[in-house]
Structures are given as structure tokens and as C-alpha cells.
Write a protein that holds these residues in place. Structure first.
Motif, PDB file in Angstrom:
ATOM      1  N   ALA A   2      14.437   4.547  -6.099  1.00 35.57           N
ATOM      2  CA  ALA A   2      13.157   4.419  -6.813  1.00 35.57           C
ATOM      3  C   ALA A   2      11.987   4.543  -5.846  1.00 35.57           C
ATOM      4  CB  ALA A   2      13.100   3.072  -7.517  1.00 35.57           C
ATOM      5  N   LEU A   3      12.226   4.269  -4.576  1.00 38.43           N
ATOM      6  CA  LEU A   3      11.147   4.318  -3.588  1.00 38.43           C
ATOM      7  C   LEU A   3      11.213   5.569  -2.739  1.00 38.43           C
ATOM      8  CD1 LEU A   3      11.519   0.699  -2.115  1.00 38.43           C
ATOM      9  CD2 LEU A   3      10.119   1.389  -4.059  1.00 38.43           C
ATOM     10  N   THR A   4      12.419   5.990  -2.440  1.00 43.32           N
ATOM     11  CA  THR A   4      12.605   7.049  -1.455  1.00 43.32           C
ATOM     12  C   THR A   4      13.426   8.178  -2.061  1.00 43.32           C
ATOM     13  OG1 THR A   4      12.549   5.357   0.252  1.00 43.32           O
ATOM     14  CG2 THR A   4      13.474   7.491   0.877  1.00 43.32           C
TER      15      THR A   4
ATOM     16  N   LEU B 256      15.716   0.951   3.802  1.00 43.01           N
ATOM     17  CA  LEU B 256      14.397   1.205   3.194  1.00 43.01           C
ATOM     18  C   LEU B 256      14.285   0.356   1.944  1.00 43.01           C
ATOM     19  CD1 LEU B 256      15.062   4.146   4.731  1.00 43.01           C
ATOM     20  CD2 LEU B 256      12.820   4.586   3.720  1.00 43.01           C
ATOM     21  N   ARG B 257      13.298  -0.546   1.962  1.00 44.29           N
ATOM     22  CA  ARG B 257      13.147  -1.473   0.834  1.00 44.29           C
ATOM     23  C   ARG B 257      11.670  -1.700   0.523  1.00 44.29           C
ATOM     24  NH1 ARG B 257      11.069  -6.385   2.776  1.00 44.29           N
ATOM     25  NH2 ARG B 257      11.747  -6.968   4.873  1.00 44.29           N
ATOM     26  N   GLU B 258      11.466  -2.491  -0.527  1.00 42.41           N
ATOM     27  CA  GLU B 258      10.105  -2.825  -0.960  1.00 42.41           C
ATOM     28  C   GLU B 258       9.660  -4.072  -0.186  1.00 42.41           C
ATOM     29  OE1 GLU B 258      10.158  -3.439  -5.120  1.00 42.41           O
ATOM     30  OE2 GLU B 258       8.032  -3.099  -5.369  1.00 42.41           O
ATOM     31  N   SER B 259       8.421  -4.091   0.261  1.00 42.92           N
ATOM     32  CA  SER B 259       7.964  -5.252   1.023  1.00 42.92           C
ATOM     33  C   SER B 259       7.599  -6.398   0.093  1.00 42.92           C
ATOM     34  CB  SER B 259       6.731  -4.884   1.841  1.00 42.92           C
ATOM     35  OG  SER B 259       5.609  -4.796   0.980  1.00 42.92           O
ATOM     36  N   LYS B 260       7.671  -7.609   0.657  1.00 43.93           N
ATOM     37  CA  LYS B 260       7.176  -8.763  -0.098  1.00 43.93           C
ATOM     38  C   LYS B 260       5.724  -8.983   0.303  1.00 43.93           C
ATOM     39  CE  LYS B 260      11.619 -10.881   0.616  1.00 43.93           C
ATOM     40  NZ  LYS B 260      11.997 -10.385   1.868  1.00 43.93           N
TER      41      LYS B 260
ATOM     42  N   ILE C 133       6.603   0.406   0.939  1.00 41.95           N
ATOM     43  CA  ILE C 133       7.922   0.819   1.399  1.00 41.95           C
ATOM     44  C   ILE C 133       8.013   0.489   2.891  1.00 41.95           C
ATOM     45  CG2 ILE C 133       9.563   2.727   1.561  1.00 41.95           C
ATOM     46  CD1 ILE C 133       7.752   4.127  -0.615  1.00 41.95           C
ATOM     47  N   VAL C 134       9.050  -0.257   3.265  1.00 42.47           N
ATOM     48  CA  VAL C 134       9.216  -0.621   4.680  1.00 42.47           C
ATOM     49  C   VAL C 134      10.660  -0.344   5.102  1.00 42.47           C
ATOM     50  CG1 VAL C 134       7.447  -2.410   4.710  1.00 42.47           C
ATOM     51  CG2 VAL C 134       9.776  -3.012   4.053  1.00 42.47           C
ATOM     52  N   ILE C 135      10.859  -0.264   6.423  1.00 42.07           N
ATOM     53  CA  ILE C 135      12.233  -0.171   6.920  1.00 42.07           C
ATOM     54  C   ILE C 135      12.579  -1.496   7.601  1.00 42.07           C
ATOM     55  CG2 ILE C 135      13.881   1.094   8.373  1.00 42.07           C
ATOM     56  CD1 ILE C 135      12.213   3.566   8.072  1.00 42.07           C
ATOM     57  N   ASP C 136      13.715  -1.978   7.227  1.00 40.95           N
ATOM     58  CA  ASP C 136      14.217  -3.276   7.673  1.00 40.95           C
ATOM     59  C   ASP C 136      15.456  -2.977   8.519  1.00 40.95           C
ATOM     60  OD1 ASP C 136      15.703  -5.708   7.568  1.00 40.95           O
ATOM     61  OD2 ASP C 136      14.604  -6.278   5.748  1.00 40.95           O
TER      62      ASP C 136
ATOM     63  N   PRO D  94       7.292   3.350   6.978  1.00 37.42           N
ATOM     64  CA  PRO D  94       7.606   4.779   6.987  1.00 37.42           C
ATOM     65  C   PRO D  94       6.556   5.611   6.257  1.00 37.42           C
ATOM     66  CG  PRO D  94       8.983   3.641   5.398  1.00 37.42           C
ATOM     67  CD  PRO D  94       8.234   2.589   6.151  1.00 37.42           C
ATOM     68  N   GLY D  95       6.366   6.782   6.785  1.00 33.75           N
ATOM     69  CA  GLY D  95       5.435   7.713   6.150  1.00 33.75           C
ATOM     70  C   GLY D  95       3.987   7.402   6.468  1.00 33.75           C
TER      71      GLY D  95
END
Lengths: 347, 652
Positions: free
Chosen positions: B108-110, B175-179, B199-202, B212-213
Motif C-alpha cells: 500500500a505504501l511502496t 518499509l513501513r508507515e511511521s508513527k 514511509i520509513v525504513i526500519d 526513503p525517497g
């Protein structure tokens, strides 16, 4: 005697016609009519004539005298001069303090005259608008940058339940859908000239400026009509020596979209001023504004069936267009909104 | 967005006989607009930098390759030879002992992620040729590792990133959604609090190792000792990228590209080029298999269009064959139908081409707008509404100009100090000088007058513009208003101008003294016509005189001049000098005289000396010549009125 008088008359007239100044004429007058003048002498000789000849000669002398006097006066008037009064024709005139109409007013007047001559009807729509008229109905993406706080001015006010945020319209295009809603059934040939607002200020931008928007909707309206109309405007407004071009661009509310350029008047289309890059234009071309074929979604938003009607629209900056008109030569658009009388009185 | 592209770099992909100037001209007419060409010297060789404006819908052109692809289609239309060279695609041998690498994404994000580990980095110096190209494109050289990523991005158009592989101990990239309120420290050592939903990389431990991006973070960035890198490229949801980038105010080139929706199929080319550059410049080697997460391959758009529609919208004839050639050369898939075409979009135009009109645009721009005829509008001319105010406004302005006034245009936005309290406020003004929408032209005109006070003797500035009266729950009422300011002007002269204006507009008027804030007490008048308020004028505290009228009311009460028969019988004119007590309103007194008899047709004040006022009075009757006796009787009425009402004595 009789003959002498005739000769005298001819001689005097000849001299009078050849005289070059009022002084010359005065000399001639003295030479003939002065106390010791030639004619005066003849008059004095009158007594030596026989009585029977006196009357006849007297009449003739009078006639000669009158003729010379008339000739002298006529000639004198031709010199249009009075020798005795000093007159200085080089003295400056005292000018009247006249008023002036602002450049923008003059520009709007000229622009609307051009379009009115080809059947466009001038309208006016709100400067403070709802988002929907400025963006939503014009097919702007909900996240389009123009909707950002750093491009458009927004008003601290409650959102409209249907039309969204209150803002200062950044273009006259917000009048498009309002015009369609007002006219309902095409043909539409509108010209809307109004204030617009954008969050920017530099040599070619001011936060408050004027645009003129043309909108044509009818059956079978094509790009060729758009070109024909722009061409007519360019020739009428700028004159035959200025060049225009259209090139591809991207606007949400038109498809296809074009940008219209005119050759720069500051650098005469060369892109250079005294060897340096022209500060105002891009390689000799100055962009006047956008245009294009009305997007089907915009027609739909205005309640017009895009399968039956097509249209074109264009929105140009009034100040820019006027600055590009031959001869104005204003290098900084911000000058136009100055209020210095020394500037205002130039136009 | 503007991009800078070097001519020699472009020619890596574009084989053509066209000169730089030709390329610039042709591109501008049919494709992206080349705003400038700058001649530069690189290593003794002349080169050109194209400064190209690429519209936001054409992220596919924001690269060397993208421009080359456009140019290869456009140049032949102008008679130039042009051929496009495709970028190379590497073949990667399957490694038996790859370095560990795990990447997981949320579809959904990437949309797509590609990554590969590069080992044995030796050389961190950027070669001169690369430095030159990057400098020409507006990048600062930051060492080979970062320069390679910028080079790939500029050449292919896909943002590219390198991580220091050894800094990521988990070897996992999630790659996930940030809080909300999660923090990152950027590679420039700046801390940011995330708005949430970014969108962040963990690294799988909860630690964020990249935004990212948009921008790299300090904890994963390559440095002087980096030996291994993860070469990484991803395409994310453009909407989220834009939101994060704008909210945090991080406007990198990568973010500007990503928020426009980069074509995921470009990743292959970008990765390929990146790997080959690391091999070539850093003598590095591939140390992992390629990870490619591309769960939802994008579908091609299919757009149906009839040939008739194309011709109708362009307004001229165009061959079917030509349409097919143009669209095919632009990469579109073409299928002829009974009436037209079924057009499928190439991957790099998927976001941009969705409706038939989009297809027409592609056809006509390559066909050349300059080849479209100029056709005059025909058809019915719409009726003109009769109530439009434009002519009237121009008439008012012209009258004022004739009266010596100078028109100004001032900003409709005013500062807090110029407000009276009920103005609409901007939520995002450009500066405090322009933060409210004015409800009167007075503050602006006063400011405009101040500009000239030192220079000029007497003057009158005026403006016709909207004022904005707030209206609850609705758009403000926009009132077209005429405002004017007299500076260093005698009161009577100023009033004369206003009276002349109203006379010229054939508006009857009476004045009614009413005080208001900002005006000298007793020195302000309302202007009424038919007992309706239409405007006011008065003396301001600084002695300038200001007036304001509602334009719609002026228009409403303005009449065309009507013919009045010229009097057949002569007027009897006489001057009367009166001694008037102090504090008498002369205007009222003159009105009284005028109304003393209907045989008084006109009255003028022609002279004043101390308390003596000389009036010139016209006695006239439309049916007869007035006799001396008639005039005497009227004069008696006048004298009676003056002494009874105003205690005035008339000098005989």
C-alpha cells in the motif's frame, strides 16, 4: 506729370513687394510718403499746374497714395510682426496639470476592446472564492501544489460544506465554471479581466496582479480556433512586428494545454542586452500565459455535456502582456504597483 | 521543475545531426521547454547546458534519457536524423555465497524496491568526467559513492540511494508507515519529528534508518570508511512522499521526482547503471543477489479514440498513418479499430495519459502546433448583458482624469495597523504588511499619497477597486469602490472636483454633515442622492481630503444627460453682497436663496471678504422677460428669507 505718377506708383509697388522686413517698408514709406518723399514732392508741385489739370491730377495723386499705403499695410501684415513691441515666441508654454489613467486600466481597456470586437462578452467573477471554483471544478488534483499554503492565499474562515476553503483566487479561471453555470447553454464567448493573488514577489511577479481569461464553448471548437483567436489578439494588440509561439504545457483544466510566448521587447527577442542575458525573458521569449482546450471534467463541472460541446480557454497576465507591448519598456513588474506620481504621469 | 542537462551527455543516448540550438528550438515547440542554453567549456571542449522546464506531469522527462527519448521523436519532424540508444541492462550471475540482505515492503505504501549489495569499494574519488557532468547539472560533488547515485538519478530519472551496509547490523530493511512523533536525524545532522503516516525504513528493531525517497539518515549514511554499500531504489506512493517532504520542508531532488510518480520499470535500468559505475569507478564487486519486490505490476492504460475526434479537436486534417506513426514512436501501443484506435500507454506515461484528449495532445504536439491553421471563430455571437459596469467605471475614471486626477492601483491587502477591525484575515500572508483584505480604500490611498508628499505640491490620487465586506458563512461582498485623496488642496477646490464628477454623471446630490473616526470634527459630509447614501468625503486629521463612493450606487443613480429647452427669455443677473453672521453654513444659505423663488434659476458664490459674501443670482422665467418690478419682488423675497432665517443683512 501723369506719366511720372504712374511710374512712381509702379516703382513704389515694386519696392514694396521686394521689401524684406518691416524696417524696409518703413524706409519705403518715408521715401515716398514722408515729408520730403517723392510723392509729397509731387503734391507740392501740384500748385504749379494749370487749374484745369489740377483736379484730374489731384485725384490721381490720391489714388497713387492710397495704393501705396494699402500695399505697405498688406505687406506689413504679411511679415506678421510689430517692430515696436518685444515678443518672445520661444518662451515655454504653461502646461495644464492633466491627470492620468493607470497602465493597468489602459491595458484592460485595450484588451477588452480587442476581444469585444470579435464577439467576446466581458464578465466579472469573485476575487475571493471557494476552493471548488478555483481548483476543484477545474480538475485540480486534491494535492495539487497550487492548493498548498505556500502558493495560494487562504482566508481564515470556516470551510464551505460543499465548496471547501475560502481563498484569494490565484487565476481568473475560477470564472470559467461560474460563467458556464450562468449561461447554461453555449455558445459562450467570455472575457473575464480581474485581480488575482499569488504568494510570490520578484522581478516578474507581484502578489496581486491582473489576468484576463477567455473562454469559448460551442459545438466543434478546435485548437485551430484557439490559434486563430490568439493570433488575432497578438496582431491587434502588439502589432505585426512581434512574434508569438505556442508550445506544449500542462494545466489541470485544459487538455491539450499550451503555453503562449511573445518575443521580448526589452531585448528585442535576442535574449541579450549589451552582451548580458536579458533579466526578464528566456532566450528572447517571454511567456504570456497558458491556454488550452477546456478539459471535459471542467465542462461537466459547469453542467455542459462534453460529448456535444468543446471549448478553449486562455488566461494571461494583464501587466505582462502590457509590458511586452512595444515601447513601454518596464523592466520590473513591481514598478506598476508603485504610486509615485513621477511614474504614473508617464502614461 | 527545471533540469540542467549537458549536451554531450544527452548525446550518449541520442544520435543526431541536430545542433544544440536546433535541439533546444525543436524541443521547445513540441515537448519540454528549453528556457536557456548556456555555452560552457569542459576540459577545453565547448559544450552546452540545456536549462529545461519539465512540466509536473512529465516526470519521465526529468532525466538525460527521458529528454533523449522525447528528442528522438521530435527532431525527425523537423528534418533531423535522430536515433535513441537504450540504456544497458546488466545480467547478474547468481551468487553462491551472497551477503545477507532482506527487504520487506507494504504494497500500500511502496510499489517496487530493488536492492543489491556492493562490496570491496576501493576508490572514493569521483572521476573528472563525472564531476564535470554533475556540476553542469547543478550537483555538488560529494565523493564517488554519493556522486554515483546522483549520476544515476540524472541519467535515468530514478532516485537512487546507498546505505553503508555495515552500519545496518540486522541486514534487514523494512518499509513501513511511521508513527506520529517518531524522530529521525538527517545526514545533515538535523533532527526531524515525523508527522506520522510517512514511509520509513526500519532495520527490523524499530530503529528508523532512512526516510526513503526524500533524504538519507545519519545512522545509515555512507562515510569515508564505507567498504560495502547497499545500492537501493524504490518507488513509493507519491502522495505520501509529497506530504512528508512538504511538512518537514525537505525539498530534495529525489523528493521532487518521487512525489510525481516515478515509473517503477526504471528501477532495472537505474540499478544496472549504478552497479556498472561502482564496478568501473570503485573497482567494487556485486556481493548479493538482486532483491526485487514488485508485487503489483502496474497495468497499462487503454484509451479508445476515434479518428474523427482527433481531427475535430485539432481543427484540421491529419492522416491516419501519421497518427499511428506519431503515437508508436512515442512508445504507445496502437491497435486500429473500425473508427479509430485503441491506444495503450507505455509504462512511463501511465499516470499522465488517461483520456482521449490526452492522446490528441500527444498527436498534435508532435504534428506541431505551428502546423495547425489559424481559424477564425464563426457561429453565433452571444448576447451582451446590459447591466455590466465596465463602461461606467471607465467613464468615471475618465472624468477624474480630465479633472487632473492620477489613477493608482494599490494592493488590496493591508497591514494590521491599517485595519479597522472587521477585515477578513489571511491564514498565510506573505508578510505582515499584507495580511488583511481591506474594507476601505482609505488606508491604501493614504499610503500612496505619502509617497508623493515631499515631491509634489497639490495632487489627487484615486483608485477604483473592490473592497471586501465579510459575510457570515459566505464569500465576502465585493464592493467596487471609488476612493480618492486630495493632498495640499484647498477644500473648496476639492469639493468642486467631487461636485463636478457628480454633475458630469448627472447625479443629483445633497451633502449632509456626519462625523466619523479619522476625520476632523464637523469637516466630513455624507453625499446623498434621492435621500440615499452614496458616499462621503471629508478632511482627514493630516488635512488631506478623502472621498469614497460605492460604484454600484453611482451607476444606479447616474443618468444620461437629457435635453432641456434653452430659455427663450433672457435672465436678469445681479450680484448681492450680504453680511453673514459667524458660523453660518453657506451651502444651506444658498439652498435657501435658491428655494426662495422658482424664478431663481441659478446661484453662485463669487466672492468672499471677511464676513461679506457676494452671490450672483440668475432671475429667469420661462414664459416672459422679467421686468425690473418682477426682479425687485423676487429680491425682496430673498432679502426677507436671509434676514429672517439667517440674520443676514444685504448691502444695497
Amino acid at each position: 506729370m501723369f506719366e511720372n505718377l504712374q511710374n512712381l506708383k509702379s516703382e513704389a509697388i515694386a519696392q514694396i513687394t521686394q521689401a524684406e522686413s518691416v524696417n524696409d517698408l518703413e524706409e519705403i514709406r518715408i521715401a515716398y510718403l514722408g515729408r520730403n518723399g517723392k510723392l509729397t514732392k509731387l503734391i507740392k508741385e501740384l500748385t504749379s499746374l494749370e487749374i484745369k489739370d489740377r483736379k484730374q491730377t489731384g485725384l490721381l495723386i490720391n489714388d497713387v497714395k492710397k495704393t501705396i499705403e494699402t500695399a505697405l499695410n498688406t505687406q506689413k501684415q504679411q511679415f506678421c510682426d510689430t517692430p515696436k513691441t518685444w515678443f518672445d515666441p520661444t518662451i515655454p508654454g504653461s502646461k495644464l496639470q492633466t491627470g492620468s489613467l493607470h497602465l493597468v486600466t489602459q491595458a484592460i481597456e485595450e484588451i477588452s476592446n480587442v476581444f469585444e470586437s470579435i464577439g467576446f462578452v466581458r464578465s466579472r467573477y469573485p476575487e475571493v472564492e471557494w476552493d471548488w471554483y478555483s481548483f476543484g471544478s477545474l480538475n485540480f488534483d486534491p494535492l495539487h501544489p497550487a492548493r498548498d499554503d505556500w502558493e495560494t492565499f487562504f482566508i481564515e474562515a470556516k470551510d464551505h460544506p460543499k465548496f471547501g476553503r475560502m481563498l484569494l483566487t490565484p487565476h481568473t479561471s475560477s470564472g470559467q465554471v461560474r460563467e458556464m453555470q450562468a449561461i447554461k447553454t453555449p455558445p459562450i464567448r467570455m472575457i473575464n479581466i480581474a485581480k488575482c493573488y499569488r504568494r510570490q514577489s520578484d522581478v516578474s511577479h507581484v502578489p496581486v496582479f491582473h489576468q484576463f481569461e477567455g473562454l469559448v464553448v460551442d459545438k466543434d471548437i478546435s485548437i485551430a480556433h484557439l490559434r486563430g483567436t490568439l493570433d488575432y489578439f497578438a496582431r491587434s494588440f502588439f502589432g505585426p512586428s512581434r512574434k508569438t509561439r505556442i508550445r506544449p504545457y500542462n494545466f489541470p483544466f485544459t487538455e491539450p494545454s499550451f503555453e503562449v510566448d511573445i518575443s521580448c521587447d526589452i531585448c528585442k527577442g535576442t535574449g541579450l542586452i549589451k552582451g548580458h542575458k536579458c533579466k526578464l525573458c528566456k532566450e528572447g521569449w517571454l511567456e504570456i500565459g497558458g491556454s488550452g482546450m477546456v478539459h471535459p471534467n471542467v465542462l461537466k463541472a459547469g453542467g455542459i455535456d462534453p460529448t456535444v460541446y468543446t471549448g478553449f480557454a486562455f488566461g494571461w497576465g494583464v501587466e505582462r502582456v502590457y509590458m511586452m507591448k512595444s515601447g513601454i519598456q518596464i523592466p520590473d513588474v513591481r514598478l506598476i504597483y508603485g504610486t509615485d506620481l513621477q511614474f504614473l504621469r508617464q502614461f | 521543475m527545471n533540469i540542467l542537462i549537458l549536451d554531450s551527455w544527452l548525446r550518449d543516448y541520442l544520435i543526431t545531426n541536430a545542433k544544440a540550438q536546433d535541439i533546444a528550438r525543436c524541443l521547445s515547440l513540441c515537448g519540454p521547454s528549453v528556457e536557456r542554453i548556456n555555452k560552457i567549456n569542459i576540459g577545453g571542449k565547448v559544450d552546452y547546458v540545456y536549462d529545461i522546464e519539465v512540466t509536473t506531469n512529465r516526470v519521465d522527462m526529468m532525466s538525460v534519457w527521458g529528454i533523449a527519448r522525447e528528442a528522438s521523436v521530435i527532431l525527425p519532424e523537423f528534418g533531423f536524423k535522430a536515433k535513441l540508444k537504450k540504456p544497458a541492462l546488466q545480467k547478474y550471475a547468481k551468487l553462491t555465497k551472497p551477503l545477507p540482505l532482506k527487504i520487506s515492503i507494504n504494497p500500500a505504501l511502496t510499489h517496487r524496491v530493488m536492492g543489491i549489495v556492493i562490496d570491496n569499494i576501493k576508490n572514493r574519488e569521483t572521476p573528472k568526467w563525472m564531476k564535470d557532468r554533475l556540476t553542469a547539472s547543478g550537483f555538488r560533488s560529494l565523493g564517488a559513492l554519493v556522486d554515483i547515485t546522483n549520476y544515476v538519478m540524472t541519467e535515468i530519472g530514478h532516485p537512487t540511494h546507498v546505505f553503508d551496509y555495515d552500519l545496518i547490523t540486522t541486514k534487514q530493511f523494512v518499509l513501513r508507515e511511521s508513527k506520529k512523533n517518531e524522530r529521525i536525524v538527517s545526514l545533515e545532522n538535523k533532527e526531524y519529528k515525523l508527522p506520522g503516516g510517512d514511509i520509513v525504513i526500519d532495520d527490523s528493531t524499530g530503529q528508523i534508518i532512512d526516510l526513503p525517497g526524500i533524504i538519507g539518515t545519519k545512522n545509515s549514511v555512507v562515510n569515508a570508511t564505507t567498504k560495502r554499500v547497499l545500492l537501493f531504489m524504490e518507488t513509493n506512493d507519491p502522495v505520501r512522499i509529497r506530504k512528508t517532504s512538504m511538512t518537514l520542508g525537505i525539498r530534495t531532488v529525489a523528493a521532487t521526482l518521487n512525489e510525481k510518480g516515478v515509473d517503477p520499470t526504471l528501477s532495472d535500468y537505474a540499478l544496472s547503471l549504478g552497479v556498472s559505475l561502482f564496478q568501473k569507478i570503485c573497482h567494487a564487486s556485486v556481493a548479493s543477489n538482486v532483491i526485487d519486490k514488485y508485487p503489483k505490476k502496474q497495468k497499462q492504460n487503454i484509451v479508445k479514440i476515434t479518428h474523427a475526434k482527433i481531427e475535430k479537436l485539432i481543427g484540421t486534417h491529419i492522416d491516419k498513418k501519421r497518427v499511428i506513426t506519431i503515437l508508436s514512436s512515442l512508445g504507445f501501443g496502437m491497435k486500429a479499430t473500425k473508427e479509430g484506435y485503441e491506444v495503450s500507454t507505455p509504462s512511463w506515461r501511465n499516470r499522465d495519459i488517461t483520456i482521449a484528449e490526452d492522446i490528441v495532445e500527444e498527436v498534435v504536439r508532435i504534428f506541431g502546433y505551428h502546423n495547425v491553421p489559424c481559424t477564425k471563430l464563426s457561429g453565433e455571437i452571444p448576447d451582451k448583458p446590459t447591466d455590466m459596469p465596465f463602461k461606467f467605471e471607465m467613464a468615471v475614471k475618465s472624468i477624474l482624469k480630465e479633472l487632473g486626477a492620477n489613477e493608482v492601483y494599490t494592493f488590496s491587502l493591508v497591514s494590521k495597523t491599517m485595519t479597522v477591525g472587521n477585515e477578513l484575515k489571511l491564514s498565510n500572508p506573505l508578510g505582515s504588511d499584507h495580511s488583511f483584505l481591506r474594507v476601505s480604500l482609505l488606508p491604501s490611498l493614504r499610503k500612496a499619497a505619502d509617497v508623493n508628499v515631499a515631491q509634489e505640491s497639490n495632487f489627487l490620487l484615486f483608485e477604483v477597486a473592490n473592497i471586501y465586506i465579510p459575510s457570515k458563512g459566505n464569500l465576502p461582498q465585493e464592493k467596487m469602490t471609488l476612493g480618492g485623496i486630495f493632498v495640499k488642496t484647498d477644500y473648496e477646490k476639492a469639493k468642486g472636483v467631487i461636485e463636478t464628477l457628480l454633475d458630469k454623471l448627472n447625479i443629483p446630490y445633497v451633502f449632509h454633515p456626519t462625523d466619523a473616526h479619522g476625520f476632523k470634527a464637523g469637516q466630513r459630509l455624507q453625499v446623498l442622492t434621492n435621500r440615499k447614501y452614496i458616499g462621503f468625503f471629508g478632511v482627514l486629521m493630516d488635512n488631506s481630503i478623502y472621498f469614497e463612493f460605492d460604484m454600484s450606487l453611482l451607476k444606479k443613480f447616474s443618468r444620461n444627460a437629457t435635453y432641456k429647452p434653452i430659455p427663450q427669455f433672457p435672465a436678469h443677473i445681479e450680484d448681492i453682497t450680504s453680511i453673514v453672521p459667524k458660523n453660518t453654513y453657506i451651502g444651506d444659505l444658498m439652498d435657501g436663496i435658491k428655494h426662495a423663488s422658482n424664478q431663481i434659476t441659478k446661484i453662485q458664490l463669487i466672492d468672499t471678504y471677511n464676513d461679506a459674501f457676494t452671490f450672483r443670482i440668475w432671475y429667469q422665467d420661462c414664459n416672459k422677460t422679467l421686468s425690473d418690478e418682477d426682479v425687485r419682488k423676487i429680491r425682496q423675497e430673498v432679502v426677507k428669507y436671509l434676514s429672517a432665517k439667517h440674520h443676514v443683512t444685504v448691502k444695497e
